[in-house]
Write a protein that holds these residues in place. Structure first.
Motif, PDB file in Angstrom:
ATOM      1  N   ASN A  30      35.833 -57.773  65.400  1.00 43.29           N
ATOM      2  CA  ASN A  30      35.722 -57.044  64.129  1.00 43.29           C
ATOM      3  C   ASN A  30      37.103 -56.904  63.503  1.00 43.29           C
ATOM      4  O   ASN A  30      38.115 -56.760  64.198  1.00 43.29           O
ATOM      5  CB  ASN A  30      35.004 -55.693  64.287  1.00 43.29           C
ATOM      6  CG  ASN A  30      35.640 -54.767  65.291  1.00 43.29           C
ATOM      7  OD1 ASN A  30      36.238 -55.191  66.275  1.00 43.29           O
ATOM      8  ND2 ASN A  30      35.502 -53.470  65.062  1.00 43.29           N
ATOM      9  N   GLU A  37      38.909 -54.798  60.423  1.00 45.77           N
ATOM     10  CA  GLU A  37      38.815 -53.741  59.407  1.00 45.77           C
ATOM     11  C   GLU A  37      40.018 -53.852  58.478  1.00 45.77           C
ATOM     12  O   GLU A  37      41.092 -54.276  58.903  1.00 45.77           O
ATOM     13  CB  GLU A  37      38.760 -52.385  60.106  1.00 45.77           C
ATOM     14  CG  GLU A  37      37.538 -52.288  61.024  1.00 45.77           C
ATOM     15  CD  GLU A  37      37.499 -51.026  61.877  1.00 45.77           C
ATOM     16  OE1 GLU A  37      38.489 -50.260  61.871  1.00 45.77           O
ATOM     17  OE2 GLU A  37      36.477 -50.826  62.547  1.00 45.77           O
ATOM     18  N   ALA A  92      32.162 -58.300  64.117  1.00 47.58           N
ATOM     19  CA  ALA A  92      32.413 -59.340  65.113  1.00 47.58           C
ATOM     20  C   ALA A  92      31.384 -60.471  64.986  1.00 47.58           C
ATOM     21  O   ALA A  92      31.724 -61.649  65.114  1.00 47.58           O
ATOM     22  CB  ALA A  92      32.363 -58.727  66.510  1.00 47.58           C
ATOM     23  N   GLU A  93      30.129 -60.104  64.709  1.00 46.60           N
ATOM     24  CA  GLU A  93      29.074 -61.118  64.586  1.00 46.60           C
ATOM     25  C   GLU A  93      29.313 -62.009  63.362  1.00 46.60           C
ATOM     26  O   GLU A  93      29.102 -63.223  63.402  1.00 46.60           O
ATOM     27  CB  GLU A  93      27.691 -60.458  64.423  1.00 46.60           C
ATOM     28  CG  GLU A  93      27.269 -59.510  65.535  1.00 46.60           C
ATOM     29  CD  GLU A  93      27.626 -58.045  65.268  1.00 46.60           C
ATOM     30  OE1 GLU A  93      28.760 -57.766  64.811  1.00 46.60           O
ATOM     31  OE2 GLU A  93      26.779 -57.184  65.521  1.00 46.60           O
ATOM     32  N   LYS A 117      25.121 -55.697  73.939  1.00 49.05           N
ATOM     33  CA  LYS A 117      24.113 -55.085  73.067  1.00 49.05           C
ATOM     34  C   LYS A 117      23.601 -56.072  72.020  1.00 49.05           C
ATOM     35  O   LYS A 117      24.176 -57.144  71.823  1.00 49.05           O
ATOM     36  CB  LYS A 117      24.719 -53.871  72.373  1.00 49.05           C
ATOM     37  CG  LYS A 117      25.840 -54.238  71.412  1.00 49.05           C
ATOM     38  CD  LYS A 117      26.364 -53.019  70.692  1.00 49.05           C
ATOM     39  CE  LYS A 117      26.983 -53.371  69.348  1.00 49.05           C
ATOM     40  NZ  LYS A 117      26.006 -53.788  68.339  1.00 49.05           N
TER      41      LYS A 117
END
Ligand code: DUR
Ligand code: ZN
Length: 299
Positions: free
Chosen positions: A61, A63, A75-76, A104
């Motif tokens: 990720n 930001e 992140a995806e 997750k």
């Protein structure tokens, strides 16, 4: 400057870590975590994707301090943009973890974003319990299990996300053509790279493709393209997509090292990236960063 990190493992390296299970992925997550840029939340996240080519890719990720949280790159999304940068067509395995122990499902926002990939009916997502304690193998769930309930995207003759696309766009204003080489296919000029990025943009709903190219102080060029979500907000903007290239290939440099940027988009379209792109760059790039916009239309 952080130690450079390779956001990809080749086929041999992929084979050497073995099966796509928590025990084997933990060390990879540990190595990637320091390269997340989570200055707002303090919560780094890593996504690992196994591609049909046999290579492994990382996403972290990112930001953008000073900007609202919805400008962040998940992140995806980073992983998908990394796949796109390397022309990977298919995601076989997906693992998302904040710490290397617990794995997750993609977050709600990213489930919606991942919905744009066409051939993910057999993509497997690695899942553990909420601590992952003692789970060497975890369980696998089909990505489609999460996504099917979000509805279907109507078929069309437009390629889906990660499928090769070629928005044949050109310039309205012939004076701008001066900026583009006649054989722009391989050249590294910012304008040519931004145009090339825009031609790969995934913008099937708005039909407003766009691309951004950035250059750092050392002269390395990075690019990325707009990837649209049918639900609008989960879309990945062209600056963010180019920042993924910068994080992957920029040797851990800070965004402040970006000194020039070009956006290619359609003139007078229903949506424009221009003001947002300028605002993001004003916040994160070199304060003297030069920003130019080239307008185009479909050929
Ligand atoms: O699945 C997730 C959930 C959160 N985040 C990021 C967004 C933000 O940067 C931070 C805090 O939520 O973690 C991801 O990248 N993926
Ligand atoms: Zn997410």
């Amino acid at each position: 400057m952080a130690q450079p990190f390779r956001f990809m493992l080749n086929q041999t390296e992929t084979e050497s870590y073995g099966a796509f299970i928590p025990r084997n992925l933990r060390p990879l997550i540990d190595r990637a975590i320091p390269h997340a840029r989570a200055q707002i939340s303090g919560s780094p996240v890593v996504a690992i994707g196994l591609a049909s080519s046999g290579q492994t890719y990382f996403g972290v990720n990112v930001e953008l301090p000073g900007l609202p949280p919805n400008y962040s790159i998940h992140a995806e999304q980073f992983l998908v943009a990394n796949f796109a940068l390397h022309f990977e067509l298919k995601l076989i395995g997906l693992a998302i973890s904040p710490n290397g122990y617990y794995f997750k499902a993609p977050c709600g926002h990213c489930c919606q974003f991942l919905r744009e990939i066409s051939n993910m009916s057999d993509t497997k997502v690695l899942i553990t319990g909420p601590t992952g304690q003692g789970e060497t193998h975890g369980t696998r769930m089909l990505l489609s299990t999460f996504l099917i309930l979000l509805g279907t995207i109507s078929p069309g003759n437009v390629p889906r996300l990660l499928e090769p696309s070629d928005n044949s766009i050109g310039f309205i204003d012939s004076s701008l053509q001066m900026d583009i080489c006649s054989n722009s296919e391989h050249c590294n000029h910012l304008s040519c790279r931004a145009l090339r990025a825009a031609t790969k943009s995934y913008a099937r709903f708005s039909k407003c493709p766009s691309g951004v190219a950035l250059i750092d102080r050392r002269g390395t060029v990075y690019s990325g393209w707009f990837m649209e979500s049918v639900a609008h907000n989960p879309s990945l903007g062209p600056v963010q997509a180019a920042l993924v290239d910068f994080v992957v290939n920029g040797d851990g440099q800070e965004f402040k090292e970006i000194v020039e940027a070009v956006l290619v988009e359609k003139r007078g379209a229903v949506l424009s990236q221009e003001d947002t792109a300028r605002m993001i760059l004003e916040k994160i790039a070199d304060p003297d960063c030069v920003f130019r916009v080239l307008h185009c239309e479909y050929n």
